[in-house]
Design an enzyme around this catalytic site. Structure first.
Site, PDB file in Angstrom:
ATOM      1  N   ILE A  12       0.837  -1.210   0.000  1.00  0.00           N
ATOM      2  CA  ILE A  12       0.000   0.000   0.000  1.00  0.00           C
ATOM      3  C   ILE A  12       0.874   1.262   0.000  1.00  0.00           C
ATOM      4  O   ILE A  12       0.571   2.235  -0.686  1.00  0.00           O
ATOM      5  CB  ILE A  12      -0.978   0.002   1.202  1.00  0.00           C
ATOM      6  CG1 ILE A  12      -1.788  -1.301   1.221  1.00  0.00           C
ATOM      7  CG2 ILE A  12      -1.924   1.194   1.116  1.00  0.00           C
ATOM      8  CD1 ILE A  12      -2.686  -1.472   2.433  1.00  0.00           C
ATOM      9  N   ASP A  33      12.037   2.788   5.072  1.00  0.00           N
ATOM     10  CA  ASP A  33      11.582   1.397   4.998  1.00  0.00           C
ATOM     11  C   ASP A  33      12.757   0.474   5.335  1.00  0.00           C
ATOM     12  O   ASP A  33      13.868   0.690   4.863  1.00  0.00           O
ATOM     13  CB  ASP A  33      11.051   1.091   3.591  1.00  0.00           C
ATOM     14  CG  ASP A  33      10.219  -0.175   3.542  1.00  0.00           C
ATOM     15  OD1 ASP A  33       9.029  -0.104   3.211  1.00  0.00           O
ATOM     16  OD2 ASP A  33      10.772  -1.261   3.840  1.00  0.00           O
ATOM     17  N   GLU A  84       4.548  -5.168  10.113  1.00  0.00           N
ATOM     18  CA  GLU A  84       4.449  -6.576   9.725  1.00  0.00           C
ATOM     19  C   GLU A  84       2.955  -6.766   9.504  1.00  0.00           C
ATOM     20  O   GLU A  84       2.150  -6.457  10.389  1.00  0.00           O
ATOM     21  CB  GLU A  84       4.965  -7.480  10.843  1.00  0.00           C
ATOM     22  CG  GLU A  84       6.473  -7.457  10.998  1.00  0.00           C
ATOM     23  CD  GLU A  84       7.209  -8.109   9.830  1.00  0.00           C
ATOM     24  OE1 GLU A  84       6.592  -8.914   9.102  1.00  0.00           O
ATOM     25  OE2 GLU A  84       8.391  -7.793   9.625  1.00  0.00           O
ATOM     26  N   THR A 124      -6.106  -1.081  10.463  1.00  0.00           N
ATOM     27  CA  THR A 124      -6.869  -2.143   9.820  1.00  0.00           C
ATOM     28  C   THR A 124      -8.209  -2.391  10.509  1.00  0.00           C
ATOM     29  O   THR A 124      -8.349  -2.125  11.710  1.00  0.00           O
ATOM     30  CB  THR A 124      -6.031  -3.449   9.841  1.00  0.00           C
ATOM     31  OG1 THR A 124      -6.859  -4.544   9.492  1.00  0.00           O
ATOM     32  CG2 THR A 124      -5.463  -3.730  11.222  1.00  0.00           C
ATOM     33  N   ASP A 125      -9.142  -2.967   9.763  1.00  0.00           N
ATOM     34  CA  ASP A 125     -10.427  -3.354  10.372  1.00  0.00           C
ATOM     35  C   ASP A 125     -10.270  -4.583  11.276  1.00  0.00           C
ATOM     36  O   ASP A 125     -11.185  -4.916  12.030  1.00  0.00           O
ATOM     37  CB  ASP A 125     -11.490  -3.612   9.284  1.00  0.00           C
ATOM     38  CG  ASP A 125     -11.122  -4.708   8.292  1.00  0.00           C
ATOM     39  OD1 ASP A 125     -10.025  -5.290   8.404  1.00  0.00           O
ATOM     40  OD2 ASP A 125     -11.944  -4.990   7.397  1.00  0.00           O
ATOM     41  N   GLU A 126      -9.121  -5.269  11.185  1.00  0.00           N
ATOM     42  CA  GLU A 126      -8.952  -6.500  11.969  1.00  0.00           C
ATOM     43  C   GLU A 126      -8.935  -6.236  13.471  1.00  0.00           C
ATOM     44  O   GLU A 126      -9.138  -7.156  14.264  1.00  0.00           O
ATOM     45  CB  GLU A 126      -7.658  -7.230  11.566  1.00  0.00           C
ATOM     46  CG  GLU A 126      -7.676  -7.640  10.118  1.00  0.00           C
ATOM     47  CD  GLU A 126      -6.783  -8.829   9.802  1.00  0.00           C
ATOM     48  OE1 GLU A 126      -6.305  -9.497  10.733  1.00  0.00           O
ATOM     49  OE2 GLU A 126      -6.577  -9.084   8.611  1.00  0.00           O
ATOM     50  N   TYR A 150      -1.142 -10.419  14.887  1.00  0.00           N
ATOM     51  CA  TYR A 150      -1.103  -9.242  14.001  1.00  0.00           C
ATOM     52  C   TYR A 150      -2.117  -8.200  14.447  1.00  0.00           C
ATOM     53  O   TYR A 150      -1.770  -7.039  14.683  1.00  0.00           O
ATOM     54  CB  TYR A 150      -1.374  -9.657  12.541  1.00  0.00           C
ATOM     55  CG  TYR A 150      -1.728  -8.478  11.656  1.00  0.00           C
ATOM     56  CD1 TYR A 150      -0.794  -7.488  11.366  1.00  0.00           C
ATOM     57  CD2 TYR A 150      -3.019  -8.339  11.116  1.00  0.00           C
ATOM     58  CE1 TYR A 150      -1.128  -6.392  10.574  1.00  0.00           C
ATOM     59  CE2 TYR A 150      -3.353  -7.242  10.320  1.00  0.00           C
ATOM     60  CZ  TYR A 150      -2.401  -6.277  10.052  1.00  0.00           C
ATOM     61  OH  TYR A 150      -2.734  -5.187   9.270  1.00  0.00           O
ATOM     62  N   ALA A 152      -3.722  -7.880  17.212  1.00  0.00           N
ATOM     63  CA  ALA A 152      -3.475  -7.384  18.574  1.00  0.00           C
ATOM     64  C   ALA A 152      -2.384  -6.312  18.554  1.00  0.00           C
ATOM     65  O   ALA A 152      -2.482  -5.285  19.244  1.00  0.00           O
ATOM     66  CB  ALA A 152      -3.077  -8.537  19.486  1.00  0.00           C
ATOM     67  N   LYS A 154      -1.605  -4.371  15.989  1.00  0.00           N
ATOM     68  CA  LYS A 154      -2.150  -3.160  15.348  1.00  0.00           C
ATOM     69  C   LYS A 154      -3.083  -2.427  16.320  1.00  0.00           C
ATOM     70  O   LYS A 154      -3.101  -1.197  16.369  1.00  0.00           O
ATOM     71  CB  LYS A 154      -2.899  -3.518  14.055  1.00  0.00           C
ATOM     72  CG  LYS A 154      -2.034  -3.961  12.899  1.00  0.00           C
ATOM     73  CD  LYS A 154      -1.050  -2.917  12.391  1.00  0.00           C
ATOM     74  CE  LYS A 154      -1.705  -1.778  11.658  1.00  0.00           C
ATOM     75  NZ  LYS A 154      -0.699  -0.887  10.999  1.00  0.00           N
ATOM     76  N   ASN A 249     -14.639 -16.047   0.487  1.00  0.00           N
ATOM     77  CA  ASN A 249     -13.427 -16.450  -0.232  1.00  0.00           C
ATOM     78  C   ASN A 249     -13.783 -17.362  -1.406  1.00  0.00           C
ATOM     79  O   ASN A 249     -13.115 -17.351  -2.442  1.00  0.00           O
ATOM     80  CB  ASN A 249     -12.449 -17.153   0.721  1.00  0.00           C
ATOM     81  CG  ASN A 249     -11.914 -16.176   1.762  1.00  0.00           C
ATOM     82  OD1 ASN A 249     -11.906 -14.964   1.546  1.00  0.00           O
ATOM     83  ND2 ASN A 249     -11.482 -16.700   2.902  1.00  0.00           N
ATOM     84  N   ARG A 273      -7.007 -21.512   8.932  1.00  0.00           N
ATOM     85  CA  ARG A 273      -6.114 -20.661   9.733  1.00  0.00           C
ATOM     86  C   ARG A 273      -6.560 -20.748  11.196  1.00  0.00           C
ATOM     87  O   ARG A 273      -7.765 -20.606  11.473  1.00  0.00           O
ATOM     88  CB  ARG A 273      -6.259 -19.225   9.213  1.00  0.00           C
ATOM     89  CG  ARG A 273      -5.569 -18.165  10.036  1.00  0.00           C
ATOM     90  CD  ARG A 273      -5.860 -16.769   9.445  1.00  0.00           C
ATOM     91  NE  ARG A 273      -5.057 -16.474   8.287  1.00  0.00           N
ATOM     92  CZ  ARG A 273      -5.217 -15.390   7.507  1.00  0.00           C
ATOM     93  NH1 ARG A 273      -6.169 -14.522   7.765  1.00  0.00           N
ATOM     94  NH2 ARG A 273      -4.427 -15.195   6.468  1.00  0.00           N
ATOM     95  N   GLY A 275      -7.799 -19.679  14.636  1.00  0.00           N
ATOM     96  CA  GLY A 275      -8.462 -18.442  15.085  1.00  0.00           C
ATOM     97  C   GLY A 275      -8.979 -17.595  13.932  1.00  0.00           C
ATOM     98  O   GLY A 275      -9.177 -16.383  14.076  1.00  0.00           O
TER      99      GLY A 275
END
Ligand code: NAD
Ligand code: DAU
Length: 335
Positions: A12, A33, A84, A124-126, A150, A152, A154, A249, A273, A275
């Site tokens: 992105i 970076d 990450e 992120t929306d996660e 990941y 957690a 973020k 998916n 995956r 969880g």
């Protein structure tokens, strides 16, 4: 403006640099970076010679480097992409996620505070967790409920960014965006993995029964949303960004098989995956009503553009898939 972009060699971030240099050609961009496995200077060939673009290889978790950079350059704005970002890697090896996403973000905040530099945090929306089929979509008031290392990490970074606003008055904004796709998407994520596998006549690994749902947004629309928030967003506020484009998916898989002229025999159902978040969906009413932003690319149009890009840029993804990435693929899929 002089802008520090972190993680600008990733998916992105590099799209954002292309977007920004086209739209605001007189701005100066410094791209910091680390060039992890996901960072690729090939993504930036078209801008690397611009006189107002500079690349610095470095780690956002390196306190001294970040401090020195902020003391040498007077940034007007930080747009923070570096992270990450792959959930499956966070399950295999979470340490780097804590270091970059939490410690790295904190380093940047501390340095930005010294000069009170405007800070946009790309999230992120996660962080909101997982929805069931009939749950309402996530919005800015949805409580945080991250479920992978990941998400957690973020979530922790979002909290730190908000803490720097409330406690120290750092001028921040945050965007929580749904799944992106488009050019330069690293071929370990669903979209580019499936496109490139099919182009190579390889099977495509669908996790579980393929009923998980993601809300897809073409990457250029994510860039325009961030631009909009930077220009018109209210300091201290968070904006949810999504594509109004929920797909299972399996639905995505069917579409991609048709587009690439392949049959269902290319699907390989693999172990789910751990969880696995079942569904993400974004209610983007706030950014639409307050900032007049909406996605401009439909899922069908974006999918076609993306497939075309991957067809035309075989050398780009083939060099990634034949490199270090193979070790991860073996760990993940056992072959
Ligand atoms: P990516 O993995 O493609 O790119 C990440 C970039 O950050 C790479 O260039 C990498 O080299 C760099 N980086 C990693 N660790 C670093 C460190 N310690 N110091 C400096 N640079 C470092 O990620 P992406 O998909 O482009 O995601 C960018 C941002 O957007 C992330 O913060 C991610 O959480 C967020 N996001 C991604 C999506 C998506 O669908 N990909 C959706 C919403 C939000
Ligand atoms: O929602 C935003 C998030 O989207 C970002 O914060 C992350 O950085 C980004 O990686 C992405 O996370 P996901 O886990 O949703 O993306 P991924 O491409 O890994 O997986 C998308 C869906 O496809 C998910 O339900 C898992 C499934 N999947 C994924 C892969 C890699 C498969 O079925 N097979 C696969 O091989």
């Amino acid at each position: 403006m002089k802008i520090l972009i972190t993680g600008g060699a990733g998916f992105i971030g590099s799209n954002f640099i292309h977007y920004w240099t086209r739209k605001y050609p007189t701005d100066t961009i410094v791209n910091l970076d680390k060039l992890t496995y996901a960072g690729n200077l090939e993504n930036l060939r078209a801008v690397e010679k611009l006189p107002n673009y500079k690349f610095i290889q470095g780690d956002i978790a390196d306190e001294k480097l970040v401090e020195k950079l902020f003391s040498e350059e007077q940034f007007d704005l930080v747009v923070h992409f570096a992270a990450e970002s792959h959930v499956d890697r966070s399950i295999l090896d979470p340490d780097a996620f804590i270091q970059t996403n939490i410690v790295g973000t904190h380093n940047l905040l501390r340095a930005a505070l010294k000069s009170k530099t405007r800070f946009h945090h790309v999230s992120t929306d996660e962080v909101f967790g997982s929805l069931q089929k009939t749950d309402p979509a996530f919005n800015e008031k949805t409580p945080y409920d991250p479920r992978s290392p990941y998400s957690a990490s973020k979530a922790a970074s979002d909290h730190l960014v908000r803490a720097y606003f409330h406690t120290y008055g750092l001028p921040i904004t945050i965007s929580n965006c749904s799944n992106n796709y488009g050019p330069y998407h690293f071929p370990e994520k669903l979209f580019p993995l499936f496109i490139t596998n099919l182009l190579e006549d390889k099977k495509i690994p669908v996790y579980g029964d393929g009923t998980s749902v993601r809300d897809w947004l073409y990457v250029e629309d994510h860039c325009s949303a961030i631009d909009c928030i930077i220009r018109k967003g209210q300091i201290g506020e968070t904006y949810c960004v999504g594509g109004n484009s929920e797909k299972t998916n399996k639905e995505f898989t069917t579409k991609i098989l048709v587009l690439l002229g392949k049959g269902d025999e290319m699907i390989e159902y693999v172990t789910d995956r751990p969880g696995h978040d079942h569904r993400y969906a974004i209610d983007a009413t706030k950014i639409k009503n307050e900032l007049d932003w909406e996605p401009s690319v439909t899922f069908e149009e974006g999918l076609e553009r993306t497939v075309k890009w991957f067809r035309e840029n075989e050398a780009w993804w083939k060099s990634i898939k034949s490199g270090e990435y193979q070790d991860y693929y073996k760990k993940q899929y056992g072959k």
